[in-house]
Motif scaffolding. Structure first.
Motif, PDB file in Angstrom:
ATOM      1  N   ALA A   1       0.818  -1.218   0.000  1.00 20.45           N
ATOM      2  CA  ALA A   1       0.000   0.000   0.000  1.00 20.45           C
ATOM      3  C   ALA A   1       0.852   1.269   0.000  1.00 20.45           C
ATOM      4  N   GLY A   2       2.100   1.168   0.393  1.00 18.14           N
ATOM      5  CA  GLY A   2       2.979   2.332   0.379  1.00 18.14           C
ATOM      6  C   GLY A   2       3.465   2.695  -1.024  1.00 18.14           C
ATOM      7  N   TYR A   3       3.308   1.768  -1.975  1.00 19.58           N
ATOM      8  CA  TYR A   3       3.875   1.981  -3.307  1.00 19.58           C
ATOM      9  C   TYR A   3       2.888   1.761  -4.455  1.00 19.58           C
ATOM     10  N   VAL A   4       1.681   1.319  -4.120  1.00 17.01           N
ATOM     11  CA  VAL A   4       0.640   1.098  -5.132  1.00 17.01           C
ATOM     12  C   VAL A   4      -0.653   1.747  -4.652  1.00 17.01           C
ATOM     13  N   ASN A   5      -1.300   2.543  -5.533  1.00 15.78           N
ATOM     14  CA  ASN A   5      -2.520   3.253  -5.154  1.00 15.78           C
ATOM     15  C   ASN A   5      -3.723   2.353  -4.935  1.00 15.78           C
ATOM     16  N   ASP A   6      -3.925   1.403  -5.815  1.00 16.92           N
ATOM     17  CA  ASP A   6      -5.133   0.592  -5.770  1.00 16.92           C
ATOM     18  C   ASP A   6      -4.750  -0.876  -5.913  1.00 16.92           C
ATOM     19  N   ILE A   7      -4.844  -1.618  -4.804  1.00 19.26           N
ATOM     20  CA  ILE A   7      -4.421  -3.025  -4.819  1.00 19.26           C
ATOM     21  C   ILE A   7      -5.654  -3.919  -4.806  1.00 19.26           C
TER      22      ILE A   7
ATOM     23  N   LYS B   1       3.102   4.642  -6.721  1.00 18.22           N
ATOM     24  CA  LYS B   1       3.257   5.920  -6.019  1.00 18.22           C
ATOM     25  C   LYS B   1       4.495   5.874  -5.125  1.00 18.22           C
ATOM     26  N   ASN B   2       4.925   7.054  -4.702  1.00 19.16           N
ATOM     27  CA  ASN B   2       6.059   7.194  -3.776  1.00 19.16           C
ATOM     28  C   ASN B   2       7.351   6.565  -4.307  1.00 19.16           C
ATOM     29  N   LEU B   3       7.486   6.572  -5.627  1.00 15.17           N
ATOM     30  CA  LEU B   3       8.687   6.015  -6.256  1.00 15.17           C
ATOM     31  C   LEU B   3       9.214   6.992  -7.292  1.00 15.17           C
ATOM     32  N   PRO B   4      10.531   6.997  -7.538  1.00 10.34           N
ATOM     33  CA  PRO B   4      11.083   7.868  -8.572  1.00 10.34           C
ATOM     34  C   PRO B   4      10.565   7.482  -9.961  1.00 10.34           C
ATOM     35  N   ALA B   5      10.535   8.434 -10.848  1.00  9.04           N
ATOM     36  CA  ALA B   5      10.047   8.194 -12.212  1.00  9.04           C
ATOM     37  C   ALA B   5      10.849   7.110 -12.919  1.00  9.04           C
TER      38      ALA B   5
END
Length: 195
Positions: free
Chosen positions: A72-78, A101-105
């Motif tokens: 959940a810290g890195y994916v919006n909708d699981i 989300k919360n990851l570099p491009a």
């Protein structure tokens, strides 16, 4: 802790951890093949991995987590099916999720997806628990070359280019395979990318 007659040395884990924290690159064993890794939240470290492999930056890399609570810290909708797939699979499974989300491009694919594997491996588990962030995992080979089946298959360019080479697992001569890959839609539909 022993695996294939190899002792898991806390000092080995600590050196890998210090390398990640300093923005360096590690060469390390995983639940699949040997990988090149770095702090997945550090775009400069990720750049170093692309450079070492000679890899096209349009090709995204996999992230490793030590448990599914971190997703959940890195994916919006699981979708719920993600947790079911992780639980029931008997092989290492990488899932490509939409809306990272919360990851570099430079960690995400151009379409905003990201591949994540919850890893079950003694060295990775200890390292990830202590690091508390995702680690990049890309095969320990130059781009376009075959993936290494064990440590002995890794080319000198890769071992010399890493800031730290993990000792654990180097004596393991078992030939390993890359993970299975599934692309998962937010609706819960999925397709196999690599079986």
């Amino acid at each position: 802790m022993r695996q294939n007659n190899t002792y898991l040395d806390r000092d080995d884990v600590s050196k890998a951890l210090e390398t990640l924290q300093a923005g360096g690159i590690i060469l390390y064993p995983t639940d699949t093949i040997w990988g090149i890794g770095c702090d997945a939240t550090n775009p400069e470290a990720v750049e170093k991995v692309f450079a070492l492999k000679g890899r096209d930056q349009a090709k995204s890399m996999i992230l490793l987590l030590h448990n599914d609570n971190q997703l959940a810290g890195y994916v919006n909708d699981i979708p719920d099916v993600a947790y079911q797939l992780i639980e029931v699979t008997d092989r290492p499974l990488t899932i490509i999720y939409s809306l990272a989300k919360n990851l570099p491009a430079n960690v995400m694919a151009a379409d905003g997806t990201v591949g994540i594997r919850v890893v079950d491996h003694p060295f990775c588990q200890q390292l990830l628990q202590r690091f508390r962030k995702p680690i990049i995992s890309t095969s320990a080979n130059l781009s376009g070359q075959p993936s290494p089946r064990n440590f002995l298959d890794i080319s000198p360019e890769i071992t010399e280019g890493a800031d730290y080479v993990v000792q654990f697992g180097q004596q393991d001569t078992e030939e390993r395979e890359p993970s299975m890959i599934i692309k998962l839609d937010p609706s819960g539909k999925f397709e196999f990318i690599r079986k």
